[in-house]
Design a protein around this motif. Structure first.
Motif, PDB file in Angstrom:
ATOM      1  N   GLY A   9       0.822  -1.198   0.000  1.00 49.17           N
ATOM      2  CA  GLY A   9       0.000   0.000   0.000  1.00 49.17           C
ATOM      3  C   GLY A   9       0.856   1.248   0.000  1.00 49.17           C
ATOM      4  N   LEU A  18       0.021  -0.600  -7.199  1.00 46.40           N
ATOM      5  CA  LEU A  18       0.439  -0.975  -5.843  1.00 46.40           C
ATOM      6  C   LEU A  18       0.127  -2.453  -5.641  1.00 46.40           C
ATOM      7  CD1 LEU A  18      -0.891   1.959  -3.600  1.00 46.40           C
ATOM      8  CD2 LEU A  18       1.515   1.423  -4.082  1.00 46.40           C
ATOM      9  N   LEU A  20      -0.590  -5.320  -2.484  1.00 50.98           N
ATOM     10  CA  LEU A  20      -0.843  -5.630  -1.075  1.00 50.98           C
ATOM     11  C   LEU A  20      -0.573  -7.115  -0.840  1.00 50.98           C
ATOM     12  CD1 LEU A  20      -4.232  -3.731  -0.601  1.00 50.98           C
ATOM     13  CD2 LEU A  20      -1.980  -2.996   0.187  1.00 50.98           C
ATOM     14  N   ARG A  38     -12.223  -2.979   1.210  1.00 47.58           N
ATOM     15  CA  ARG A  38     -11.818  -1.575   1.285  1.00 47.58           C
ATOM     16  C   ARG A  38     -12.846  -0.784   2.080  1.00 47.58           C
ATOM     17  NH1 ARG A  38     -11.368  -0.176  -4.084  1.00 47.58           N
ATOM     18  NH2 ARG A  38     -13.639   0.158  -4.198  1.00 47.58           N
ATOM     19  N   LYS A  90      -9.007   5.005  -3.213  1.00 45.45           N
ATOM     20  CA  LYS A  90      -8.435   5.378  -1.920  1.00 45.45           C
ATOM     21  C   LYS A  90      -9.227   4.766  -0.771  1.00 45.45           C
ATOM     22  CE  LYS A  90      -7.862   9.419   1.100  1.00 45.45           C
ATOM     23  NZ  LYS A  90      -7.912  10.894   1.191  1.00 45.45           N
ATOM     24  N   TYR A  93      -7.417  -0.792   3.184  1.00 43.65           N
ATOM     25  CA  TYR A  93      -7.643  -2.130   2.647  1.00 43.65           C
ATOM     26  C   TYR A  93      -7.370  -3.164   3.734  1.00 43.65           C
ATOM     27  CZ  TYR A  93      -8.174  -0.346  -2.082  1.00 43.65           C
ATOM     28  OH  TYR A  93      -8.642   0.305  -3.204  1.00 43.65           O
ATOM     29  N   ARG A 115      -4.371  -1.570   5.645  1.00 47.92           N
ATOM     30  CA  ARG A 115      -3.292  -0.822   4.985  1.00 47.92           C
ATOM     31  C   ARG A 115      -3.898   0.342   4.216  1.00 47.92           C
ATOM     32  NH1 ARG A 115       1.593  -1.615   6.835  1.00 47.92           N
ATOM     33  NH2 ARG A 115       2.498  -0.975   4.841  1.00 47.92           N
ATOM     34  N   VAL A 117      -4.256   3.039   1.404  1.00 44.35           N
ATOM     35  CA  VAL A 117      -3.937   3.270  -0.003  1.00 44.35           C
ATOM     36  C   VAL A 117      -4.438   4.661  -0.361  1.00 44.35           C
ATOM     37  CG1 VAL A 117      -4.466   2.602  -2.384  1.00 44.35           C
ATOM     38  CG2 VAL A 117      -3.958   0.849  -0.664  1.00 44.35           C
TER      39      VAL A 117
END
Length: 121
Positions: A9, A18, A20, A38, A90, A93, A115, A117
């Motif tokens: 992230g 990105l 994860l 998310r 955004k 997560y 995490r 993002v």
């Protein structure tokens, strides 16, 4: 007890990528399914993608074609490769694992710590 440890992230520009990662440890017989959820600011947590131990995948419409979920060879890890990221991706997560701790138990939901993002120019 079961622990989920996430990594990855961060901040990326729109159109960037990105990854994860999430690893489960503890007393685990098997993990029938793992996934990523998310939670955007002020919104409910929602499914992004999940994957069974057999490799069947399921994606939210917003993730189809841009995100790829996969599991590691040991089957206790799950990854989310995110490409063509947009500002609406955004959020925090969370890794999820549906864990069987023994042959005669029910599955139990476990969550990672989350995490962040951020997608911004």
């Amino acid at each position: 007890q079961v622990q989920l440890v996430e990594s990855g992230g961060g901040l990326v520009q729109p159109g960037g990528s990105l990854r994860l990662s999430c690893a489960a440890s503890g007393i685990i017989f098997s993990i029938p399914a793992m996934g990523w959820y998310r939670q955007a600011p002020g919104k409910q947590r929602e499914l992004v993608a999940d994957i069974t131990s057999g490799g069947s995948t399921n994606y939210a419409d917003s993730a189809k074609g841009r995100f790829t979920i996969s599991r590691g060879n040991a089957k206790n890890t799950v990854y989310l490769q995110m490409s063509s990221l947009k500002p609406k991706d955004k959020g925090v997560y969370y890794c999820n694992a549906k864990v069987l701790r023994s042959t005669d138990s029910d599955t139990v939901n476990y969550w990672g710590q989350g995490r962040q993002v951020n997608v911004s120019s």
